[in-house]
Design a protein around this motif. Structure first.
Motif, PDB file in Angstrom:
ATOM      1  N   VAL A  53      21.917  18.966  -7.646  1.00 15.28           N
ATOM      2  CA  VAL A  53      21.886  18.918  -6.181  1.00 15.28           C
ATOM      3  C   VAL A  53      22.688  17.727  -5.676  1.00 15.28           C
ATOM      4  N   HIS A  54      23.274  17.901  -4.486  1.00 12.75           N
ATOM      5  CA  HIS A  54      23.983  16.805  -3.818  1.00 12.75           C
ATOM      6  C   HIS A  54      23.937  17.018  -2.306  1.00 12.75           C
ATOM      7  N   HIS A  55      24.602  18.082  -1.833  1.00  7.96           N
ATOM      8  CA  HIS A  55      24.701  18.359  -0.401  1.00  7.96           C
ATOM      9  C   HIS A  55      23.350  18.855   0.129  1.00  7.96           C
ATOM     10  N   PHE A  56      22.746  18.083   1.060  1.00 12.29           N
ATOM     11  CA  PHE A  56      21.408  18.404   1.586  1.00 12.29           C
ATOM     12  C   PHE A  56      20.426  18.661   0.444  1.00 12.29           C
ATOM     13  N   ALA A  57      20.466  17.761  -0.540  1.00  6.62           N
ATOM     14  CA  ALA A  57      19.629  17.892  -1.730  1.00  6.62           C
ATOM     15  C   ALA A  57      18.137  18.031  -1.413  1.00  6.62           C
ATOM     16  N   PRO A  58      17.575  17.255  -0.454  1.00  3.96           N
ATOM     17  CA  PRO A  58      16.132  17.386  -0.182  1.00  3.96           C
ATOM     18  C   PRO A  58      15.734  18.800   0.220  1.00  3.96           C
ATOM     19  N   LEU A  59      16.624  19.538   0.885  1.00 12.21           N
ATOM     20  CA  LEU A  59      16.279  20.899   1.299  1.00 12.21           C
ATOM     21  C   LEU A  59      16.147  21.825   0.098  1.00 12.21           C
ATOM     22  N   ILE A  60      16.975  21.613  -0.925  1.00 17.98           N
ATOM     23  CA  ILE A  60      16.852  22.422  -2.142  1.00 17.98           C
ATOM     24  C   ILE A  60      15.566  22.064  -2.872  1.00 17.98           C
ATOM     25  N   GLU A  61      15.266  20.777  -2.974  1.00 18.68           N
ATOM     26  CA  GLU A  61      14.040  20.365  -3.655  1.00 18.68           C
ATOM     27  C   GLU A  61      12.805  20.888  -2.919  1.00 18.68           C
ATOM     28  N   GLU A  62      12.827  20.850  -1.596  1.00 17.05           N
ATOM     29  CA  GLU A  62      11.704  21.385  -0.817  1.00 17.05           C
ATOM     30  C   GLU A  62      11.570  22.889  -1.026  1.00 17.05           C
ATOM     31  N   PHE A  63      12.705  23.580  -1.107  1.00  7.88           N
ATOM     32  CA  PHE A  63      12.695  25.027  -1.327  1.00  7.88           C
ATOM     33  C   PHE A  63      12.050  25.359  -2.668  1.00  7.88           C
ATOM     34  N   LEU A  64      12.408  24.619  -3.696  1.00  4.28           N
ATOM     35  CA  LEU A  64      11.836  24.859  -5.018  1.00  4.28           C
ATOM     36  C   LEU A  64      10.337  24.582  -5.030  1.00  4.28           C
ATOM     37  N   ILE A  65       9.948  23.466  -4.431  1.00  4.73           N
ATOM     38  CA  ILE A  65       8.526  23.104  -4.399  1.00  4.73           C
ATOM     39  C   ILE A  65       7.716  24.132  -3.618  1.00  4.73           C
ATOM     40  N   SER A  66       8.238  24.558  -2.469  1.00  4.00           N
ATOM     41  CA  SER A  66       7.503  25.505  -1.625  1.00  4.00           C
ATOM     42  C   SER A  66       7.327  26.857  -2.312  1.00  4.00           C
ATOM     43  N   ASN A  67       8.181  27.146  -3.287  1.00  2.00           N
ATOM     44  CA  ASN A  67       8.070  28.402  -4.038  1.00  2.00           C
ATOM     45  C   ASN A  67       7.440  28.198  -5.414  1.00  2.00           C
ATOM     46  N   GLY A  68       6.821  27.037  -5.607  1.00  2.00           N
ATOM     47  CA  GLY A  68       6.149  26.768  -6.873  1.00  2.00           C
ATOM     48  C   GLY A  68       7.079  26.845  -8.064  1.00  2.00           C
ATOM     49  N   ASN A  69       8.363  26.466  -7.820  1.00  2.00           N
ATOM     50  CA  ASN A  69       9.385  26.553  -8.877  1.00  2.00           C
ATOM     51  C   ASN A  69       9.463  27.952  -9.491  1.00  2.00           C
ATOM     52  N   PHE A  70       9.011  28.940  -8.714  1.00  2.00           N
ATOM     53  CA  PHE A  70       9.050  30.336  -9.152  1.00  2.00           C
ATOM     54  C   PHE A  70       8.337  30.544 -10.486  1.00  2.00           C
ATOM     55  N   GLY A  71       7.349  29.669 -10.745  1.00  2.00           N
ATOM     56  CA  GLY A  71       6.565  29.789 -11.968  1.00  2.00           C
ATOM     57  C   GLY A  71       7.308  29.364 -13.217  1.00  2.00           C
ATOM     58  N   LEU A  72       8.419  28.630 -13.029  1.00  2.00           N
ATOM     59  CA  LEU A  72       9.266  28.231 -14.160  1.00  2.00           C
ATOM     60  C   LEU A  72       9.259  26.722 -14.328  1.00  2.00           C
ATOM     61  N   ASN A  73       9.823  26.265 -15.429  1.00  2.00           N
ATOM     62  CA  ASN A  73      10.004  24.838 -15.657  1.00  2.00           C
ATOM     63  C   ASN A  73      11.376  24.457 -15.106  1.00  2.00           C
ATOM     64  N   ILE A  74      11.409  24.004 -13.853  1.00  2.00           N
ATOM     65  CA  ILE A  74      12.674  23.671 -13.189  1.00  2.00           C
ATOM     66  C   ILE A  74      12.780  22.169 -13.000  1.00  2.00           C
ATOM     67  N   SER A  75      13.882  21.611 -13.490  1.00  2.00           N
ATOM     68  CA  SER A  75      14.182  20.193 -13.307  1.00  2.00           C
ATOM     69  C   SER A  75      15.350  20.063 -12.340  1.00  2.00           C
ATOM     70  N   VAL A  76      15.426  18.922 -11.658  1.00  2.00           N
ATOM     71  CA  VAL A  76      16.497  18.687 -10.689  1.00  2.00           C
ATOM     72  C   VAL A  76      17.351  17.518 -11.160  1.00  2.00           C
ATOM     73  N   SER A  77      18.653  17.760 -11.281  1.00  2.00           N
ATOM     74  CA  SER A  77      19.615  16.714 -11.622  1.00  2.00           C
ATOM     75  C   SER A  77      20.259  16.240 -10.323  1.00  2.00           C
ATOM     76  N   ARG A  78      19.917  15.038  -9.895  1.00  2.00           N
ATOM     77  CA  ARG A  78      20.352  14.526  -8.591  1.00  2.00           C
ATOM     78  C   ARG A  78      21.694  13.797  -8.695  1.00  2.00           C
ATOM     79  N   GLU A  79      22.672  14.318  -7.997  1.00  2.00           N
ATOM     80  CA  GLU A  79      23.977  13.657  -7.901  1.00  2.00           C
ATOM     81  C   GLU A  79      24.021  12.962  -6.549  1.00  2.00           C
ATOM     82  N   THR A  80      23.229  11.910  -6.455  1.00  2.00           N
ATOM     83  CA  THR A  80      22.946  11.267  -5.169  1.00  2.00           C
ATOM     84  C   THR A  80      24.182  10.626  -4.557  1.00  2.00           C
ATOM     85  N   GLU A  81      24.913   9.858  -5.355  1.00  2.00           N
ATOM     86  CA  GLU A  81      26.012   9.072  -4.805  1.00  2.00           C
ATOM     87  C   GLU A  81      27.253   9.904  -4.516  1.00  2.00           C
TER      88      GLU A  81
END
Length: 248
Positions: A53-81
């Protein structure tokens, strides 16, 4: 097998949608593309997924959390800078992809690619072949194409400018060309070469030039999209509209 979804892009061709949202959440017929890709990967039996994630990264993370990671083991690699592109993004995600110490192949999937071919067939082909890398290729019109001989990658060409990679590459009658389809499988053995290619700089780089720079050190093969299957790049507003019209 594990998977990584490239979802960090700016999506400039999808404006105005991406002025306040990430490209990966653009809906295709009402369903965000990131969800479509996640469900497709999960349908192939893969439960361990990394999303960069990079562009509007918090929105993707919120989307994953709100969907319970779709019942999967999902990790987020943050390309913050900064955005690291596909090669740099894969290298940055290495700690997450190898966190369990396992060495399974990794399915790489662009978040803006919609296709209905069975991922399992490509996964099986990769495991049978013993290749280091397997690239999905599709018969489609593109100004940039890959060349193969006996299904092994030999070079790349920009058909508009004539530019080739490697620089001394010459097309032979024994070769045929097909564009890349945005889905590939890599073995973890590519990581030392990725680190060497990057020079430890941490700079962004694309993965296709990396492949082409390591043709002598990697066995890179192709998996052709079956003629009966659909493939769409929905990375622009025009292409998204075309995909929706066909999909509907």
């Amino acid at each position: 097998m594990k998977a990584m979804i490239f979802a960090a892009g700016l999506g400039t061709r999808l404006r105005p949608f991406t002025l306040d949202r990430p490209k990966a959440l653009v809906p295709l017929y009402g369903v965000p593309m990131l969800e479509r890709v996640i469900r497709k990967i999960a349908g192939a039996g893969i439960t361990d997924i990394t999303v960069n994630v990079h562009h509007f990264a918090p929105l993707i993370e919120e989307f994953l959390i709100s969907n319970g990671n779709f019942g999967l083991n999902i990790s987020v690699s943050r390309e913050t800078e900064r955005l690291l592109d596909t090669g740099g993004g894969l290298l940055a995600a290495k700690p997450l992809l190898e966190k369990s110490g396992s060495k399974e192949p990794i399915l790489l999937h662009n978040a803006d690619i919609f296709t209905d071919f069975p991922l399992e067939e490509m996964m099986e082909a990769h495991n049978r072949s013993g290749a280091d890398v397997t690239l999905l290729c599709a018969k489609r019109v593109s100004s940039r194409t890959l060349y193969f001989q006996e299904n092994r990658l030999t070079g790349w060409q920009n058909l508009k400018t004539g530019e080739t990679r490697p620089e001394d590459f010459e097309v032979s009658p024994l070769m045929d060309s097909t564009p890349f389809g945005g889905v590939h499988i890599v073995n973890p053995s590519v990581f030392p070469l990725l680190e060497e290619y990057s020079g430890g700089s941490g700079e962004p780089f694309s993965i296709i030039p990396f492949y082409l720079a390591n043709l002598g050190r990697l066995d890179i093969r192709r998996f052709m999209l079956p003629d009966s299957c659909r493939w769409f790049d929905v990375g622009s507003s025009e292409k998204l509209a075309a995909a929706e019209a066909t999909f509907q």
